[in-house]
Design a protein around this motif. Structure first.
Motif, short mmCIF file in Angstrom:
data_model
loop_
_atom_site.label_atom_id
_atom_site.label_comp_id
_atom_site.label_asym_id
_atom_site.label_seq_id
_atom_site.Cartn_x
_atom_site.Cartn_y
_atom_site.Cartn_z
N GLN A 1 0.82 -1.21 0.00
CA GLN A 1 0.00 0.00 0.00
C GLN A 1 0.86 1.26 0.00
O GLN A 1 0.57 2.23 -0.70
CB GLN A 1 -0.93 0.02 1.22
N TYR A 2 1.98 1.24 0.78
CA TYR A 2 2.83 2.42 0.87
C TYR A 2 3.55 2.69 -0.46
O TYR A 2 3.54 3.80 -0.97
CB TYR A 2 3.86 2.25 2.01
N LEU A 3 4.15 1.62 -1.00
CA LEU A 3 4.89 1.79 -2.25
C LEU A 3 3.96 2.23 -3.38
O LEU A 3 4.32 3.07 -4.20
CB LEU A 3 5.61 0.49 -2.61
N ASP A 4 2.78 1.67 -3.37
CA ASP A 4 1.77 2.04 -4.36
C ASP A 4 1.50 3.54 -4.27
O ASP A 4 1.45 4.26 -5.27
CB ASP A 4 0.50 1.23 -4.07
N TRP A 5 1.36 4.01 -3.03
CA TRP A 5 1.07 5.43 -2.82
C TRP A 5 2.23 6.31 -3.28
O TRP A 5 2.04 7.30 -3.99
CB TRP A 5 0.76 5.66 -1.33
N VAL A 6 3.49 5.90 -2.89
CA VAL A 6 4.67 6.70 -3.27
C VAL A 6 4.79 6.77 -4.78
O VAL A 6 4.99 7.84 -5.36
CB VAL A 6 5.95 6.08 -2.66
N GLY A 7 4.59 5.62 -5.43
CA GLY A 7 4.70 5.55 -6.89
C GLY A 7 3.74 6.51 -7.55
O GLY A 7 4.12 7.29 -8.44
N ARG A 8 2.50 6.50 -7.09
CA ARG A 8 1.50 7.36 -7.71
C ARG A 8 1.74 8.83 -7.39
O ARG A 8 1.55 9.72 -8.21
CB ARG A 8 0.09 6.92 -7.31
N MET A 9 2.22 9.07 -6.14
CA MET A 9 2.49 10.45 -5.73
C MET A 9 3.56 11.09 -6.63
O MET A 9 3.47 12.25 -7.00
CB MET A 9 2.93 10.49 -4.27
N LEU A 10 4.59 10.27 -6.96
CA LEU A 10 5.67 10.80 -7.79
C LEU A 10 5.17 11.21 -9.18
O LEU A 10 5.78 12.01 -9.86
CB LEU A 10 6.81 9.78 -7.91
N HIS A 11 4.03 10.65 -9.57
CA HIS A 11 3.41 11.07 -10.82
C HIS A 11 2.37 12.16 -10.60
O HIS A 11 1.55 12.44 -11.46
CB HIS A 11 2.75 9.88 -11.53
N GLY A 12 2.38 12.72 -9.39
CA GLY A 12 1.45 13.82 -9.09
C GLY A 12 0.04 13.35 -8.76
O GLY A 12 -0.88 14.16 -8.70
N ASP A 13 -0.13 12.04 -8.53
CA ASP A 13 -1.47 11.53 -8.23
C ASP A 13 -1.55 11.17 -6.75
O ASP A 13 -0.96 10.19 -6.31
CB ASP A 13 -1.73 10.29 -9.11
N PHE A 14 -2.23 12.00 -5.99
CA PHE A 14 -2.34 11.75 -4.55
C PHE A 14 -3.56 10.90 -4.22
O PHE A 14 -3.90 10.71 -3.07
CB PHE A 14 -2.40 13.07 -3.78
N GLY A 15 -4.23 10.44 -5.24
CA GLY A 15 -5.37 9.53 -5.01
C GLY A 15 -6.66 10.27 -4.72
O GLY A 15 -6.77 11.48 -4.90
N GLU A 16 -7.62 9.50 -4.26
CA GLU A 16 -8.94 10.03 -4.00
C GLU A 16 -9.22 9.97 -2.50
O GLU A 16 -8.86 8.99 -1.84
CB GLU A 16 -9.98 9.19 -4.76
N SER A 17 -9.84 11.01 -1.98
CA SER A 17 -10.17 11.02 -0.56
C SER A 17 -11.19 9.93 -0.26
O SER A 17 -12.17 9.78 -0.95
CB SER A 17 -10.75 12.38 -0.18
N LEU A 18 -10.90 9.17 0.80
CA LEU A 18 -11.82 8.10 1.18
C LEU A 18 -13.12 8.68 1.70
O LEU A 18 -14.18 8.11 1.53
CB LEU A 18 -11.19 7.22 2.28
N TYR A 19 -13.02 9.82 2.35
CA TYR A 19 -14.19 10.40 3.00
C TYR A 19 -14.94 11.36 2.09
O TYR A 19 -16.15 11.28 1.95
CB TYR A 19 -13.75 11.10 4.28
N PHE A 20 -14.20 12.27 1.46
CA PHE A 20 -14.85 13.27 0.61
C PHE A 20 -15.13 12.75 -0.80
O PHE A 20 -15.79 13.43 -1.58
CB PHE A 20 -14.01 14.55 0.54
N LYS A 21 -14.58 11.59 -1.13
CA LYS A 21 -14.80 10.96 -2.43
C LYS A 21 -14.43 11.88 -3.59
O LYS A 21 -15.13 11.96 -4.58
CB LYS A 21 -16.27 10.53 -2.60
N THR A 22 -13.35 12.63 -3.39
CA THR A 22 -12.94 13.53 -4.46
C THR A 22 -11.41 13.56 -4.52
O THR A 22 -10.74 13.06 -3.62
CB THR A 22 -13.54 14.94 -4.24
#
Lengths: 305, 503
Positions: free
Chosen positions: A63-84
């Motif tokens: 989960q962490y590496l997945d997050w770091v990988g995407r972050m380096l491409h400027g993708d911080f993902g979607e908020s779990l709570y705000f769904k945005t």
């Protein structure tokens, strides 16, 4: 100077990486995200469904590496709570916090510099004592209490400024004063100490001997030198203020980064919390780095030592 | 936080000496809530303000009259069960959504089929996953086929399941619905500044036959103000017209302010103390029914209501809210406050010096009062004050011998949304009594009202008799409103702006 700057930069990056990894671990350890996400009263099937849909059933490292990988491409993902989109969410809240930070910093400097100077020019006089009292009160008074007093007096009784909200400039008056007063004391003390050192130095004695006016000595010669450490402190305090004041933002219903951080922590909204922590550690590290570099540029002793 | 209380007391005291200014009146209501609404689409949030907005912006197929609990047609005009898994509904003609689109069967089908798919990540899947599919018989007649017999369907259709305009929803999805919500309800959204405010305006074309009366107030502004003290300050300065969830002590002080009124109302939320009697319970004495009964006798609920919970609370004898379908307490034993009997039961059980943890996550003063009562009969309970998620984790992991719950049943007026969750061997069941499970299962799946009532009455009586949980009371909340606002509180915690007006 270049070697010094590179060394500092490497250290700054290292700090940011360590902070993000630590935050990731601590957040995961603080509770079951799926339960928090499903909300009060969720059924067990809802919770299992959440776990699967959000990939929370995978190993932590993945989960962490997945997050770091995407972050380096400027993708911080979607908020779990705000769904945005997380980046859009943070970008949306940052201006409020930045405006509050800059205004309260201006207020803090606006009161602490003159008071610090006056206190240094008349040391141990009643003015000096008064400045000391103001500084101590600023640090000792819980800022939510001070905020409520301001709100009651200026918002409810006199009705000259709005009580809460962030729609207009007037809405920022009370929060900036409340927050600015809270960060003013260190500036006041640092200015006073710096001024007293400067006023006792040889070049000031020379200036006096040359027959320059008192005001010119204080403002042109002494203050310039006394302000060097204040610049560094300003950078650090700005980082602190950009972190958002959870308390002040909550009390005045300012929808900023501090309140977002608080909300996302209480909902265990990991992508948002993670993005805020990372962003802030970068800002903080960046500001500290620039303060170091400015100081080193101003004072050669630092970069050699 | 005591410092905080004193700050607010100070502020109110200051104000009592200040003539409050009357709020400007342009036939609008300014309301504040402390919960930020993450997404106004009713399927994508689980906060109370979301439920409130949902009933104003959207309509449901069926409407439950809050005064009589009677079901009335809203977007549907008639309905009947064809068999125990098929509900047939006639739909209303001539209803328009806020964007001008006409309402028909396609809207019902799209809304339910979209939201009941797990990959669309609705927040509370349990609200919709009982729907297997929806069949269109003609443009104004549909059949909802359920996955299993689901008698509570009518209640769900009148609660959390608003109907979206299908073409718009298909185009913008939940995200677009949040930014620019479109429903068919009595108010339409003028502006939604996410995290700051939602502004609503009266829907002038709202259909005349709706069981919700035609709205009188022109504009509603809902602001998000997380801090309760700030909400009170806004009320005092005339910046707001209505707030809810004001604490008992603050409400008492605000009664003294001339231009404000305090209204207390019971809500569909009940409190109970759950006792873990499973085999692996951390407090072995709780396996003994006499010890659990001792706890029932040890706590003085009437006094707690009078001194801490406040006006509007009702003592309950079974763990459900009195208005809920199936909440019948006639066969359940009563446990009056009797510490002597509690001590005697503990003696008979042959246990002394019980030391256990009591988990709680809200209303700390109530948890502390319980602990004091337990101490008086020789039971040492240690307060474990945690967040809700941690509380639920602890109960599920069997780490909470005693757990202090307040349960809102998702505002669903049916015991299947409450007692069944805690006694049907689901993870929150800390007792695992097969007889009770079977009775509840029969109640939950039968479409015959009489069978349901009998099964629930028996199950609830057994829960009380075997002392698995101590049912305590329903709780009230306090609203503070400007004096001339005509306002009625309802147990489902939904302020109905469409029926409010100014004197």
């Amino acid at each position: 100077m270049l070697a010094f700057a590179l060394k500092r930069l490497a250290l700054a990056v290292l700090v940011a990486v360590v902070v993000s990894a630590l935050a990731f671990l601590l957040l995961r350890a603080s509770g079951d995200v799926a339960v928090a996400l499903a909300g009060e009263g969720a059924r067990s099937t809802d919770i299992e469904n959440v776990r699967k849909v959000y990939g929370l059933d995978r190993p932590l490292l993945v989960q962490y590496l997945d997050w770091v990988g995407r972050m380096l491409h400027g993708d911080f993902g979607e908020s779990l709570y705000f769904k945005t989109d997380v980046l859009a969410l943070v970008r949306d809240k940052l201006p409020t916090t930045a405006l509050l930070a800059v205004l309260s910093l201006l207020f803090a400097l606006g009161i602490s510099l003159p008071l610090g100077v006056v206190a240094a020019v008349y040391p141990n006089s009643w003015i000096d004592r008064l400045c000391l009292a103001l500084a101590v009160a600023g640090q000792a008074l819980p800022n939510f209490f001070f905020a409520l007093i301001l709100m009651m007096v200026f918002g409810v009784m006199l009705q000259i400024v709005p009580v809460s909200g962030s729609e207009s400039w007037a809405h920022f008056v009370l929060p900036s004063v409340a927050l600015g007063y809270y960060v003013a004391p260190p500036f006041m003390r640092l200015t006073r100490t710096g001024m007293m050192d400067a006023l006792a130095s040889d070049y000031i004695r020379t200036a006096r001997a040359k027959g320059l006016s008192g005001a010119s000595i204080v403002l042109k010669h002494a203050l310039r030198n006394a302000l060097v450490p204040v610049v560094a402190l300003t950078a650090v305090q700005l980082g602190f203020l950009l972190g958002g004041s959870v308390v002040i933002e909550t009390v005045f219903a300012l929808d900023g980064l501090g309140y977002l951080a608080y909300k996302s922590i209480s909902h265990l909204d990991l992508p948002v919390t993670q993005a805020i922590v990372t962003l802030l550690s970068f800002i903080y590290v960046g500001l500290t780095l620039s303060a170091d570099l400015i100081n080193a540029w101003l004072d050669p002793r630092i970069r050699i030592g | 936080m005591p410092a905080r209380l004193s700050a607010s007391a100070f502020c109110i005291a200051l104000l009592a000496a200040t003539p409050a200014l009357a709020a400007k009146r342009d036939n609008s209501i300014r309301f504040a809530d402390d919960q930020v609404l993450e997404n106004v689409d009713p399927y994508y949030n689980n906060v109370r303000i979301g439920v409130i907005m949902s009933h104003h912006i959207w309509d449901t197929l069926i409407y439950r009259d809050p005064k009589t609990s009677e079901y009335k047609g809203q977007l549907a005009t008639a309905w009947k069960w064809i068999d125990d898994r098929t509900l047939e509904l006639e739909l209303r003609k001539g209803v328009k959504f806020h964007n001008g689109a006409g309402f028909d069967a396609d809207d019902v089908i799209y809304t339910f089929e979209f939201t009941s798919k797990p990959e669309n990540k609705v927040t509370t899947l349990g609200n919709v996953d009982w729907i297997d599919h929806v069949e269109k018989l003609d443009p104004y007649k549909v059949r909802i086929v359920t996955r299993r017999p689901f008698p509570a369907a009518i209640e769900y259709l009148s609660g959390p399941l608003g109907i979206h305009p299908h073409a718009y929803y298909a185009q913008v999805g939940p995200k677009g619905m949040n930014e620019k919500p479109i429903g068919s309800g009595p108010y339409r959204v003028v502006e939604h500044a996410v995290g700051k405010y939602i502004r609503l305006a009266r829907n002038p074309d709202y259909f005349k036959d709706s069981p919700k009366p035609q709205p009188k107030i022109d504009k509603i502004e809902v602001r998000f103000i997380p801090d309760r003290q700030t909400q009170v300050a806004e009320m005092l300065s005339g910046g707001l017209d209505l707030i809810r969830n004001v604490s008992l002590d603050e409400a008492q002080q605000l009664r003294a302010v001339p231009n404000l009124q305090v209204v207390s109302g019971e809500i569909m939320r009940y409190v109970f103390l759950q006792m873990d009697s499973r085999e692996k319970t951390l407090a072995a004495p709780l396996r003994d029914q006499r010890v659990r009964q001792a706890i029932m006798y040890a706590i003085d609920r009437p006094t707690m209501i009078k001194s801490i919970v406040g006006e509007g609370a009702r003592l309950i004898n079974v763990p459900c809210f009195p208005s809920q379908v199936g909440c019948i307490d006639q066969d359940a034993p009563r446990y009056a406050y009797d510490p002597a009997k509690a001590k005697q039961l503990l003696k008979e059980a042959g246990v002394a010096g019980i030391d256990l943890d009591l988990y709680a996550y809200r209303d700390r003063d109530q948890a502390e009062a319980m602990i004091n009562y337990l101490r008086a009969v020789g039971i040492k309970a240690n307060l474990r004050w945690v967040q809700y998620a941690a509380h639920r984790d602890a109960v599920r992991a069997g780490k909470a011998p005693l757990a202090h719950w307040t349960w809102g049943s998702f505002s669903i007026n049916d015991v299947s949304a409450g007692v069944s969750i805690f006694h049907k061997f689901a993870p929150d069941d800390a007792n695992r009594d097969p007889e009770i499970r079977d009775l509840l299962e029969r109640g939950d799946t039968s479409v015959d009202p009489e069978t349901r009532k009998k099964s629930y009455a028996k199950a609830l009586a057994l829960i009380a008799e075997r002392a698995y949980v101590l049912p305590m009371y329903s709780i009230p909340i306090n609203y503070v409103a400007t004096k001339d606002l005509v306002f009625t509180p309802y147990p489902d915690e939904i302020p109905r702006f469409w029926e409010m007006s100014y004197k």
